[in-house]
Motif scaffolding. Sequence first.
Motif, mmCIF file in Angstrom:
data_model
loop_
_atom_site.group_PDB
_atom_site.id
_atom_site.type_symbol
_atom_site.label_atom_id
_atom_site.label_comp_id
_atom_site.label_asym_id
_atom_site.label_seq_id
_atom_site.Cartn_x
_atom_site.Cartn_y
_atom_site.Cartn_z
ATOM 1 N N ILE A 165 -4.552 6.314 -16.762
ATOM 2 C CA ILE A 165 -5.234 6.027 -15.488
ATOM 3 C C ILE A 165 -4.284 5.288 -14.550
ATOM 4 O O ILE A 165 -4.184 5.620 -13.366
ATOM 5 C CB ILE A 165 -6.519 5.195 -15.716
ATOM 6 N N LYS A 166 -3.592 4.285 -15.074
ATOM 7 C CA LYS A 166 -2.646 3.533 -14.234
ATOM 8 C C LYS A 166 -1.574 4.456 -13.674
ATOM 9 O O LYS A 166 -1.227 4.377 -12.492
ATOM 10 C CB LYS A 166 -2.010 2.407 -15.047
ATOM 11 N N SER A 167 -1.078 5.340 -14.512
ATOM 12 C CA SER A 167 -0.048 6.287 -14.083
ATOM 13 C C SER A 167 -0.587 7.251 -13.031
ATOM 14 O O SER A 167 0.060 7.509 -12.008
ATOM 15 C CB SER A 167 0.468 7.057 -15.296
ATOM 16 N N ARG A 168 -1.785 7.788 -13.270
ATOM 17 C CA ARG A 168 -2.376 8.719 -12.307
ATOM 18 C C ARG A 168 -2.620 8.044 -10.969
ATOM 19 O O ARG A 168 -2.379 8.625 -9.913
ATOM 20 C CB ARG A 168 -3.689 9.292 -12.845
ATOM 21 N N CYS A 169 -3.105 6.812 -11.015
ATOM 22 C CA CYS A 169 -3.350 6.071 -9.765
ATOM 23 C C CYS A 169 -2.030 5.809 -9.041
ATOM 24 O O CYS A 169 -1.937 6.022 -7.826
ATOM 25 C CB CYS A 169 -4.070 4.755 -10.045
ATOM 26 N N ALA A 170 -1.023 5.353 -9.779
ATOM 27 C CA ALA A 170 0.267 5.042 -9.148
ATOM 28 C C ALA A 170 0.884 6.293 -8.529
ATOM 29 O O ALA A 170 1.347 6.273 -7.381
ATOM 30 C CB ALA A 170 1.219 4.427 -10.173
ATOM 31 N N ARG A 171 0.875 7.381 -9.268
ATOM 32 C CA ARG A 171 1.457 8.620 -8.744
ATOM 33 C C ARG A 171 0.639 9.166 -7.577
ATOM 34 O O ARG A 171 1.191 9.653 -6.589
ATOM 35 C CB ARG A 171 1.566 9.662 -9.853
ATOM 36 N N GLY A 172 -0.675 9.093 -7.702
ATOM 37 C CA GLY A 172 -1.527 9.568 -6.616
ATOM 38 C C GLY A 172 -1.356 8.735 -5.359
ATOM 39 O O GLY A 172 -1.264 9.277 -4.254
ATOM 40 N N ARG A 173 -1.293 7.422 -5.528
ATOM 41 C CA ARG A 173 -1.086 6.545 -4.363
ATOM 42 C C ARG A 173 0.257 6.840 -3.713
ATOM 43 O O ARG A 173 0.367 6.872 -2.480
ATOM 44 C CB ARG A 173 -1.154 5.085 -4.784
ATOM 45 N N ALA A 174 1.275 7.042 -4.553
ATOM 46 C CA ALA A 174 2.613 7.340 -4.017
ATOM 47 C C ALA A 174 2.588 8.640 -3.205
ATOM 48 O O ALA A 174 3.267 8.748 -2.179
ATOM 49 C CB ALA A 174 3.631 7.433 -5.152
ATOM 50 N N ARG A 175 1.815 9.606 -3.649
ATOM 51 C CA ARG A 175 1.709 10.874 -2.913
ATOM 52 C C ARG A 175 0.877 10.696 -1.643
ATOM 53 O O ARG A 175 1.088 11.405 -0.664
ATOM 54 C CB ARG A 175 1.088 11.955 -3.794
ATOM 55 N N LEU A 176 -0.092 9.771 -1.661
ATOM 56 C CA LEU A 176 -0.949 9.561 -0.490
ATOM 57 C C LEU A 176 -0.249 8.777 0.620
ATOM 58 O O LEU A 176 -0.534 8.998 1.800
ATOM 59 C CB LEU A 176 -2.236 8.835 -0.889
ATOM 60 N N VAL A 177 0.651 7.869 0.262
ATOM 61 C CA VAL A 177 1.284 7.000 1.264
ATOM 62 C C VAL A 177 1.910 7.790 2.406
ATOM 63 O O VAL A 177 1.589 7.544 3.575
ATOM 64 C CB VAL A 177 2.296 6.035 0.607
ATOM 65 N N PRO A 178 2.789 8.750 2.126
ATOM 66 C CA PRO A 178 3.376 9.460 3.274
ATOM 67 C C PRO A 178 2.354 10.311 4.041
ATOM 68 O O PRO A 178 2.546 10.592 5.223
ATOM 69 C CB PRO A 178 4.456 10.345 2.646
ATOM 70 N N LEU A 179 1.275 10.683 3.384
ATOM 71 C CA LEU A 179 0.259 11.495 4.043
ATOM 72 C C LEU A 179 -0.637 10.667 4.956
ATOM 73 O O LEU A 179 -1.314 11.214 5.829
ATOM 74 C CB LEU A 179 -0.604 12.215 2.997
ATOM 75 N N LEU A 180 -0.655 9.345 4.722
ATOM 76 C CA LEU A 180 -1.573 8.486 5.479
ATOM 77 C C LEU A 180 -0.867 7.408 6.296
ATOM 78 O O LEU A 180 -1.531 6.545 6.870
ATOM 79 C CB LEU A 180 -2.582 7.834 4.514
ATOM 80 N N THR A 181 0.466 7.431 6.379
ATOM 81 C CA THR A 181 1.173 6.383 7.124
ATOM 82 C C THR A 181 0.762 6.344 8.581
ATOM 83 O O THR A 181 0.796 5.284 9.204
ATOM 84 C CB THR A 181 2.702 6.559 7.031
#
Length: 193
Positions: A165-181
């Motif tokens: 879960i921690k890994s999925r959240c971290a990777r998902g957040r990392a993918r969301l950051v450039p999409l939501l900057t």
Amino acid sequence: MNDDRSDTDLLRAHVAGDGTAFELLVTRHRDRLWAVALRTMRHPEEAADALQEAYISAFRRAHTFRGDAAVTTWLHRIVVNACLDRIRRNKVRRADPLPDDPDRAVELSVISETDPLEIKERRADVTAALAQINADQRAAIILVDMEGYPVEEAARILGCAVGTIKSRCARGRARLVPLLTHLEPAAARAPSR
């Protein structure tokens, strides 16, 4: 339909043949289960279908509940699994999707602005960004970051390890950051001197 029995007692009563116990249990938790399904599926019709499949599964498999976790955790896991199964099935037979109706945007976050148009645009942006990450990461982020579940509870719901879960959240957040900057205030995006 007010009933003071616990979730566990209602599930046991359903298994024992009480014709109203399962309905009471689902009614008690339907809003949160709907929110998880809607946020995971992104489309109300798909979410409704997945939720219906989850209810049928829970109804039929109630006798398998072992009591290792809370009944709500068990129900959420069934809903998330039904959503993920539906997403996987849809990938196989995906056709051109219909455009999203912005008037039915998912409430994905609490936004402090009072401008309804800006709120609607932000929700649409978040929904579009979530659509670009894989379903497992999306489910983890929805449970932890949007629904507020502790990581341990999300792991039980999704049937995987806490580290996953921690890994999925971290990777998902990392993918969301450039999409939501673009949603950050201009001052926060400005390079520091």
